[in-house]
Design a protein around this motif. Structure first.
Motif, mmCIF file in Angstrom:
data_model
loop_
_atom_site.group_PDB
_atom_site.id
_atom_site.type_symbol
_atom_site.label_atom_id
_atom_site.label_comp_id
_atom_site.label_asym_id
_atom_site.label_seq_id
_atom_site.Cartn_x
_atom_site.Cartn_y
_atom_site.Cartn_z
ATOM 1 N N VAL A 1 0.845 -1.205 0.000
ATOM 2 C CA VAL A 1 0.000 0.000 0.000
ATOM 3 C C VAL A 1 0.876 1.249 0.000
ATOM 4 O O VAL A 1 0.614 2.207 -0.733
ATOM 5 C CB VAL A 1 -0.974 -0.010 1.201
ATOM 6 C CG1 VAL A 1 -1.651 1.332 1.366
ATOM 7 C CG2 VAL A 1 -2.005 -1.110 1.027
ATOM 8 N N TYR A 2 1.935 1.263 0.813
ATOM 9 C CA TYR A 2 2.825 2.428 0.862
ATOM 10 C C TYR A 2 3.547 2.644 -0.467
ATOM 11 O O TYR A 2 3.724 3.787 -0.900
ATOM 12 C CB TYR A 2 3.836 2.301 2.002
ATOM 13 C CG TYR A 2 3.228 2.551 3.361
ATOM 14 C CD1 TYR A 2 2.608 3.764 3.648
ATOM 15 C CD2 TYR A 2 3.260 1.589 4.352
ATOM 16 C CE1 TYR A 2 2.033 4.009 4.879
ATOM 17 C CE2 TYR A 2 2.699 1.825 5.599
ATOM 18 C CZ TYR A 2 2.085 3.026 5.852
ATOM 19 O OH TYR A 2 1.511 3.270 7.080
ATOM 20 N N VAL B 1 -7.307 2.804 1.584
ATOM 21 C CA VAL B 1 -6.985 1.437 2.014
ATOM 22 C C VAL B 1 -6.035 1.484 3.206
ATOM 23 O O VAL B 1 -6.178 0.732 4.175
ATOM 24 C CB VAL B 1 -6.389 0.610 0.852
ATOM 25 C CG1 VAL B 1 -5.760 -0.678 1.348
ATOM 26 C CG2 VAL B 1 -7.464 0.328 -0.187
ATOM 27 N N GLU B 2 -5.071 2.403 3.140
ATOM 28 C CA GLU B 2 -4.139 2.561 4.260
ATOM 29 C C GLU B 2 -4.888 2.950 5.538
ATOM 30 O O GLU B 2 -4.637 2.385 6.605
ATOM 31 C CB GLU B 2 -3.099 3.626 3.916
ATOM 32 C CG GLU B 2 -2.184 3.962 5.069
ATOM 33 C CD GLU B 2 -1.424 5.248 4.853
ATOM 34 O OE1 GLU B 2 -0.569 5.541 5.702
ATOM 35 O OE2 GLU B 2 -1.691 5.972 3.881
ATOM 36 N N LEU B 3 -5.802 3.897 5.443
ATOM 37 C CA LEU B 3 -6.551 4.338 6.622
ATOM 38 C C LEU B 3 -7.388 3.194 7.192
ATOM 39 O O LEU B 3 -7.374 2.946 8.402
ATOM 40 C CB LEU B 3 -7.442 5.535 6.273
ATOM 41 C CG LEU B 3 -8.258 6.114 7.418
ATOM 42 C CD1 LEU B 3 -7.361 6.589 8.558
ATOM 43 C CD2 LEU B 3 -9.139 7.253 6.912
ATOM 44 N N VAL B 4 -8.089 2.496 6.319
ATOM 45 C CA VAL B 4 -8.888 1.349 6.765
ATOM 46 C C VAL B 4 -7.970 0.283 7.368
ATOM 47 O O VAL B 4 -8.281 -0.322 8.396
ATOM 48 C CB VAL B 4 -9.729 0.776 5.599
ATOM 49 C CG1 VAL B 4 -10.336 -0.566 5.962
ATOM 50 C CG2 VAL B 4 -10.803 1.776 5.192
ATOM 51 N N GLY B 5 -6.813 0.066 6.744
ATOM 52 C CA GLY B 5 -5.863 -0.929 7.240
ATOM 53 C C GLY B 5 -5.323 -0.599 8.612
ATOM 54 O O GLY B 5 -5.304 -1.450 9.503
ATOM 55 N N VAL B 6 -4.884 0.633 8.796
ATOM 56 C CA VAL B 6 -4.297 0.995 10.088
ATOM 57 C C VAL B 6 -5.353 0.991 11.187
ATOM 58 O O VAL B 6 -5.074 0.564 12.321
ATOM 59 C CB VAL B 6 -3.526 2.340 10.013
ATOM 60 C CG1 VAL B 6 -4.453 3.525 9.950
ATOM 61 C CG2 VAL B 6 -2.576 2.484 11.186
#
Length: 186
Positions: free
Chosen positions: A83-84, A108-113
Motif C-alpha cells: 500500500v505504501y 486502504v491505508e486508513l482502513v488498514g491501520v
C-alpha cells in the motif's frame, strides 16, 4: 497608450500568462496553481516513500527469516508495504488516474491501520510480532494513523480539475470575457 505598452498589458492579462491556465486560452484550468507533488506534497510523498522502503525491508526480513513465528503479522506487514509503495508512486504523479489511485491507496491505508490497530487490541495472541499498523502504528509514533489523514486532506484539496464548481467556472469565464473585451477596445 503606446503600442508596445498595449501589447505588454495584453500579455500580462492573457489567460496564458496566468498560472494554471491552458495555453489555448479557453479559460479552463489544467491543474491547481501548485501541483500536488510540489511543496507540502513533496513532504507527504517523502513520508510515504520512507514508509514504503522501511515497511518493505521489514516485511521481507520477517517473511524470509521468521514467517513461522507470526504469519498473520508478517503478511499484514507485506500488505502495508504494498500500500505504501502504491501510494508513493501515485502521489508522485499528477494525472487524474494517479490521483484516483492515490486516493484509493490512502483510503486502504486508513482502513488498514484502523482495522489492524483494532484487531491487535482485540486479538493480541494473533500478533506474536508487531506490524507497521499494530496498535494504530504505535511502534512508529502513530505516524501510520496520522499520515493517511494528511494524505486524504492533501488529495481532496488537489482534486483533478475536471469537475470544477459551477460558481468558480462562471467567475473564471467572466474574468476571461472581461479580458477579451478590454483587448478588443484597445
Amino acid at each position: 497608450m503606446s503600442s508596445e505598452n498595449s501589447q505588454e498589458n495584453s500579455r500580462e492579462h492573457s489567460p496564458e500568462s496566468r498560472p494554471g491556465h491552458s495555453p489555448e486560452g479557453t479559460g479552463e484550468t489544467d491543474a491547481p496553481a501548485v501541483p500536488r507533488n510540489r511543496g507540502v506534497g513533496m513532504l507527504i510523498i517523502t513520508a510515504y516513500g520512507i514508509f514504503a522502503v522501511s515497511s518493505t525491508a521489514r516485511a521481507l526480513y520477517q517473511l524470509i527469516v521468521h514467517f513461522e513465528d507470526a504469519p498473520v503479522a508478517y503478511v499484514l506487514s507485506a500488505a502495508a508495504a504494498a500500500v505504501y509503495i502504491l501510494a508513493t508512486l501515485a502521489l508522485a504523479r499528477t494525472s487524474a488516474a494517479a490521483w484516483r489511485t492515490a486516493l484509493v491507496a490512502v483510503l486502504v491505508e486508513l482502513v488498514g491501520v484502523v482495522g489492524v490497530g483494532l484487531w491487535t487490541v482485540l486479538e493480541p495472541r494473533l500478533f506474536a510480532d508487531a506490524t507497521v499498523w499494530s496498535h494504530f502504528g504505535q511502534g512508529y509514533g502513530h505516524v501510520p494513523l496520522v499520515l493517511p489523514l494528511i494524505g486524504l486532506f492533501w488529495l481532496l484539496r488537489h482534486r483533478p480539475d475536471a469537475r470544477r464548481a459551477p460558481a468558480a467556472r462562471a467567475a473564471q469565464e467572466s474574468v476571461h470575457e472581461s479580458v477579451q473585451e478590454s483587448e478588443t477596445r484597445e
